[in-house]
Design a protein around this motif. Structure first.
Motif, PDB file in Angstrom:
ATOM      1  N   PRO A 120       0.824  -1.247   0.009  1.00  0.00           N
ATOM      2  CA  PRO A 120       0.072   0.058   0.072  1.00  0.00           C
ATOM      3  C   PRO A 120       0.820   1.137   0.069  1.00  0.00           C
ATOM      4  CG  PRO A 120       0.024  -1.089   2.162  1.00  0.00           C
ATOM      5  CD  PRO A 120       0.726  -1.994   1.287  1.00  0.00           C
ATOM      6  N   ASN A 121       2.350   0.993   0.095  1.00  0.00           N
ATOM      7  CA  ASN A 121       2.934   2.343   0.040  1.00  0.00           C
ATOM      8  C   ASN A 121       3.587   2.596  -0.914  1.00  0.00           C
ATOM      9  OD1 ASN A 121       3.042   2.728   3.033  1.00  0.00           O
ATOM     10  ND2 ASN A 121       4.254   1.087   3.270  1.00  0.00           N
ATOM     11  N   ASP A 123      10.254   1.955   4.455  1.00  0.00           N
ATOM     12  CA  ASP A 123       8.715   1.178   4.602  1.00  0.00           C
ATOM     13  C   ASP A 123       9.013  -0.400   4.499  1.00  0.00           C
ATOM     14  OD1 ASP A 123       7.372   3.469   4.646  1.00  0.00           O
ATOM     15  OD2 ASP A 123       7.266   3.654   2.718  1.00  0.00           O
ATOM     16  N   GLY A 124       9.981  -0.550   3.411  1.00  0.00           N
ATOM     17  CA  GLY A 124      10.358  -2.176   3.355  1.00  0.00           C
ATOM     18  C   GLY A 124      11.247  -2.727   4.574  1.00  0.00           C
ATOM     19  N   TYR A 149      10.046   7.803  -6.979  1.00  0.00           N
ATOM     20  CA  TYR A 149       9.880   8.641  -5.823  1.00  0.00           C
ATOM     21  C   TYR A 149       9.862   7.747  -4.783  1.00  0.00           C
ATOM     22  CZ  TYR A 149       5.138   6.247  -5.850  1.00  0.00           C
ATOM     23  OH  TYR A 149       4.305   5.070  -6.076  1.00  0.00           O
ATOM     24  N   LYS A 150      10.037   6.501  -4.589  1.00  0.00           N
ATOM     25  CA  LYS A 150      10.441   5.735  -3.296  1.00  0.00           C
ATOM     26  C   LYS A 150      12.006   5.778  -3.078  1.00  0.00           C
ATOM     27  CE  LYS A 150       7.610   4.501  -0.970  1.00  0.00           C
ATOM     28  NZ  LYS A 150       6.794   5.243   0.376  1.00  0.00           N
ATOM     29  N   ALA A 151      12.520   6.144  -4.000  1.00  0.00           N
ATOM     30  CA  ALA A 151      14.271   5.843  -4.160  1.00  0.00           C
ATOM     31  C   ALA A 151      14.730   7.052  -4.051  1.00  0.00           C
ATOM     32  CB  ALA A 151      14.498   4.998  -5.234  1.00  0.00           C
ATOM     33  N   TYR A 152      15.380   7.576  -5.353  1.00  0.00           N
ATOM     34  CA  TYR A 152      16.372   8.653  -5.440  1.00  0.00           C
ATOM     35  C   TYR A 152      15.522   9.807  -6.044  1.00  0.00           C
ATOM     36  CZ  TYR A 152      19.696   6.057  -3.065  1.00  0.00           C
ATOM     37  OH  TYR A 152      20.440   5.439  -2.000  1.00  0.00           O
TER      38      TYR A 152
END
Length: 177
Positions: free
Chosen positions: A67-68, A129-130, A147-150
């Motif tokens: 969900p993230n 989150d992971g 957008y969840k990394a760099y």
């Protein structure tokens, strides 16, 4: 004398005129924001398609949608342990980073073991989150959109707006205070 009076009157007349106001410059920030939103939507669609294609081509494994905003699969799963990291715990982990073409960008040897205080230190949001989904001894492959990394800036070997694959091993969870 006449010249002095004339100059004095001229100065008074010139100094009493009011300046004409300029029209205000109106900048439409909504146009910039709208264009930025549209660019980001396109980038997100392209990245999501690349990650979904990667999942589709890896038919031997089952991926879970978080969900993230990322996907993951277990490489090594522990069904006995129940402890997941929570805020304040310290975790020790190792990982490698690949692109969606399985090209190794950073190896575990290059990156070494890392320690992280859960939700108390800075870390890319995908990994924050992971790690909270992992039990000690588990190895998970995470598929993160940029957008969840760099993000758009990238980092050294990682290009801007590049979706990434993180293979993470959680080695130890130490309970915090």
């Amino acid at each position: 004398m006449r010249t002095s009076i004339f100059l004095l009157l001229l100065i008074i007349v010139v100094s009493c005129t009011t300046p004409t106001p300029r029209k205000p410059i109106v900048r439409k920030t909504s146009t910039f924001l709208t264009e930025s939103i549209q660019r980001n939507k396109i980038i997100n669609e392209v990245e999501e398609k690349a990650l979904l294609d990667y999942i589709k081509n890896d038919s031997l494994n089952t991926y879970i949608s978080s969900p993230n905003g990322f996907w993951y699969r277990y490489i090594e799963k522990d069904s006995v342990k129940i402890k997941l990291p929570v805020k304040g715990d310290e975790v020790r982990y190792s990982y490698e980073i690949k692109d969606v073409n399985d090209v190794l960008l950073y190896s575990e040897e290059e990156l070494g073991d890392r320690n992280y205080l859960v939700d108390r230190e800075e870390l890319i949001s995908g990994l924050q989150d992971g790690l909270k989904l992992m039990k000690e001894g588990e190895k998970i492959s995470f598929l993160f959109p940029s957008y969840k990394a760099y993000g758009y800036s990238g980092y050294k070997k990682i290009a801007g707006n590049q979706p990434l694959i993180y293979n993470v091993t959680l080695k130890k969870i130490t309970e915090g205070n």
